[in-house]
Design a protein around this motif. Structure first.
Motif, short mmCIF file in Angstrom:
data_model
loop_
_atom_site.label_atom_id
_atom_site.label_comp_id
_atom_site.label_asym_id
_atom_site.label_seq_id
_atom_site.Cartn_x
_atom_site.Cartn_y
_atom_site.Cartn_z
N GLY A 108 0.86 -1.19 0.00
CA GLY A 108 0.00 0.00 0.00
C GLY A 108 0.88 1.23 0.00
O GLY A 108 2.01 1.20 -0.50
N ASN A 109 0.39 2.31 0.56
CA ASN A 109 1.18 3.55 0.63
C ASN A 109 2.53 3.32 1.28
O ASN A 109 3.57 3.64 0.72
CB ASN A 109 0.45 4.60 1.46
CG ASN A 109 -0.63 5.28 0.64
OD1 ASN A 109 -0.45 5.53 -0.54
ND2 ASN A 109 -1.75 5.55 1.28
N MET A 149 8.97 9.12 1.59
CA MET A 149 8.42 8.89 2.91
C MET A 149 7.38 9.96 3.26
O MET A 149 6.30 9.64 3.76
CB MET A 149 9.56 8.90 3.94
CG MET A 149 9.19 8.48 5.33
SD MET A 149 8.41 6.84 5.43
CE MET A 149 9.73 5.82 4.77
N GLY A 150 7.69 11.20 2.99
CA GLY A 150 6.76 12.28 3.29
C GLY A 150 5.44 12.10 2.58
O GLY A 150 4.37 12.32 3.16
N ASN A 171 -0.31 10.45 2.79
CA ASN A 171 -1.42 9.64 2.32
C ASN A 171 -1.95 8.67 3.37
O ASN A 171 -2.93 7.97 3.14
CB ASN A 171 -1.00 8.83 1.08
CG ASN A 171 -0.95 9.68 -0.16
OD1 ASN A 171 -1.91 10.39 -0.47
ND2 ASN A 171 0.17 9.64 -0.86
N TYR A 172 -1.28 8.63 4.49
CA TYR A 172 -1.67 7.69 5.55
C TYR A 172 -2.95 8.17 6.21
O TYR A 172 -2.99 9.25 6.81
CB TYR A 172 -0.53 7.62 6.56
CG TYR A 172 -0.67 6.56 7.62
CD1 TYR A 172 -0.79 5.22 7.29
CD2 TYR A 172 -0.67 6.90 8.97
CE1 TYR A 172 -0.91 4.26 8.25
CE2 TYR A 172 -0.79 5.93 9.95
CZ TYR A 172 -0.90 4.62 9.58
OH TYR A 172 -1.01 3.66 10.56
N VAL A 208 -0.36 16.89 -3.02
CA VAL A 208 -0.18 15.54 -2.50
C VAL A 208 -1.34 15.28 -1.56
O VAL A 208 -1.55 16.05 -0.61
CB VAL A 208 1.15 15.40 -1.74
CG1 VAL A 208 1.24 14.02 -1.10
CG2 VAL A 208 2.34 15.62 -2.68
N HIS A 209 -2.09 14.24 -1.86
CA HIS A 209 -3.22 13.91 -1.00
C HIS A 209 -4.15 15.14 -0.87
O HIS A 209 -4.67 15.44 0.21
CB HIS A 209 -2.73 13.47 0.38
CG HIS A 209 -3.79 12.86 1.24
ND1 HIS A 209 -4.49 11.73 0.88
CD2 HIS A 209 -4.28 13.24 2.44
CE1 HIS A 209 -5.35 11.43 1.85
NE2 HIS A 209 -5.26 12.33 2.80
N GLY A 210 -4.32 15.85 -1.97
CA GLY A 210 -5.24 17.00 -1.96
C GLY A 210 -4.71 18.23 -1.25
O GLY A 210 -5.44 19.21 -1.07
#
Lengths: 228, 228
Positions: free
Chosen positions: A94-95, B96-97, B102-103, B128-130
């Motif tokens: 996943g992510n 990683m960031g 996205n986590y 990123v992720h909105g």
DNA sequence: GGTTGTGAACAAATTCACAGCG
DNA sequence: CGCTGTGAATTTGTTCACAACC
């Protein structure tokens, strides 16, 4: 010249990689030796702890001088088992699993990513970081063929224990768990965990303590280990 | 009824989030109370430790019965500072960031991702992720406007200390460091670290010990904390 | 003189074991 | 009787302080 049969305390083992990293920084420079004082500063601990920790490896320092960087680096690498590569398998793409797969630090530090697996058939066959994702049912074959010793669990929490059991059944006895779940492994295996939510909640506790200052004495700051 | 001015040991603070997670699992079910024995099993520790740990929060159990799940959940959340949200900023939008951004677990657990920043101008403006990535120079404004208390460092090692200093200067006093570098912060701030390479090297040590079995007694297995 | 290596002192954390209470 | 809460005992980890040695 040093006695070999020492038992290294767990707290010391957890710090050796930090010393190692400091020594690697130094290795590029011309500095031939380093004192416990300076190594302590680099590693963020105090000098007495450095000396005590290093003494468990043997008497590798020279009084009045310090530690020879190269020699200590070698001894420490040997003690940590870093004179060989340890291929890892990442379970759960996943992510987090993908980010880990793309992390260059693994391979360069002797932990080549030998395989990526997932239980989701729709992910199988895709490429991540130039590696094809394989199905988790292939784990026994993969582990045997690639001589995998370390498994990284990056699945949702509910799958973590099952994945751990499959890893163990496939002969993988070292597990690094990123899933926010408690995992049980037999005493013949090793388990380390990295839990982001736990870390944030610990920070929350101390942050709140500071926000509530003025009710008396100040609270002490936390240290870290977790996963380090 | 319980005395308030208790000082909770660091080791206990680090376990509270694990108990909390166990209690949350239970909260869905109809189980009204839980014994230290069962909670211990869920949290992967022993019952004496659970009782000792919980006793630092106050006497919230009932002898002969156990702990009321809902009540303990409330008290523990309060103690951990989880009755409020703690907006976080992620610094360093690399692999990683981005994965951290996205986590989903962050926001759902009360740590909304309020901002993403990076020093690389080519990353600024991207989504990123909105969330739009902003430049790290904007940190002081961002921190003030979004009331950010926690900073997550996901930069390369060489930038980590500078980022930490900038976070502190912007009033962010809780730091979670993913960069493989030692960071110094004043005693008035909190620092936790998550270091993948360190975790793998610790596993390597014990793995090697097991591979070298037969030379005597077996070595003990490691536990985890690091970051949990 | 300078720095290591290490016993001894100290502190923190864990575990034991049982009194106390529902 | 059952399970918590907690002093006491034990173990583990840290720090001190200094003799040993280069």
């Amino acid at each position: 010249m040093a006695d070999r049969p020492r038992r290294i305390p767990e707290a010391t083992v957890a710090r050796l990689p930090v010393y190692l990293r400091s020594l690697l920084q130094l290795a590029g420079e011309k500095t031939g030796t380093i004192s416990s004082e300076r190594l302590a500063e680099m590693a963020g601990v105090n000098a007495a702890k450095v000396r005590k920790d290093l003494s468990y490896l043997g008497s590798y320092g020279t009084r009045g001088v310090g530690y020879d960087v190269e020699y200590l680096l070698f001894q420490m690498s040997r003690e940590l088992g870093l004179t060989q590569d340890w291929p890892v398998v990442i379970v759960g793409i996943g992510n987090m699993g993908q980010a880990l797969a793309n992390y260059p630090g693994f391979t360069s530090r002797g932990f080549p990513i030998a395989a990526l697996v997932d239980a989701d058939a729709s992910k199988v066959g895709h490429e991540v970081h130039g590696k094809r994702v394989r199905h988790i049912d292939e784990l026994p074959d993969i582990a045997a063929e690639q001589h995998i010793a370390i498994g990284i669990i990056a699945t949702p929490a509910h799958a973590a224990q099952d994945v751990a059991d499959r890893l163990l059944a496939a002969g993988v006895t070292s597990i690094l768990n990123f899933a926010p779940a408690v995992i049980n492994v037999p005493a013949t295996a090793s388990l380390r965990k990295v839990d982001l939510a736990v870390e944030l909640q610990i920070l929350s506790f101390y942050q709140q303590q500071r926000d509530n200052e003025g009710d008396g004495a100040a609270a002490p700051a936390p240290s870290a280990d977790a996963a380090g």
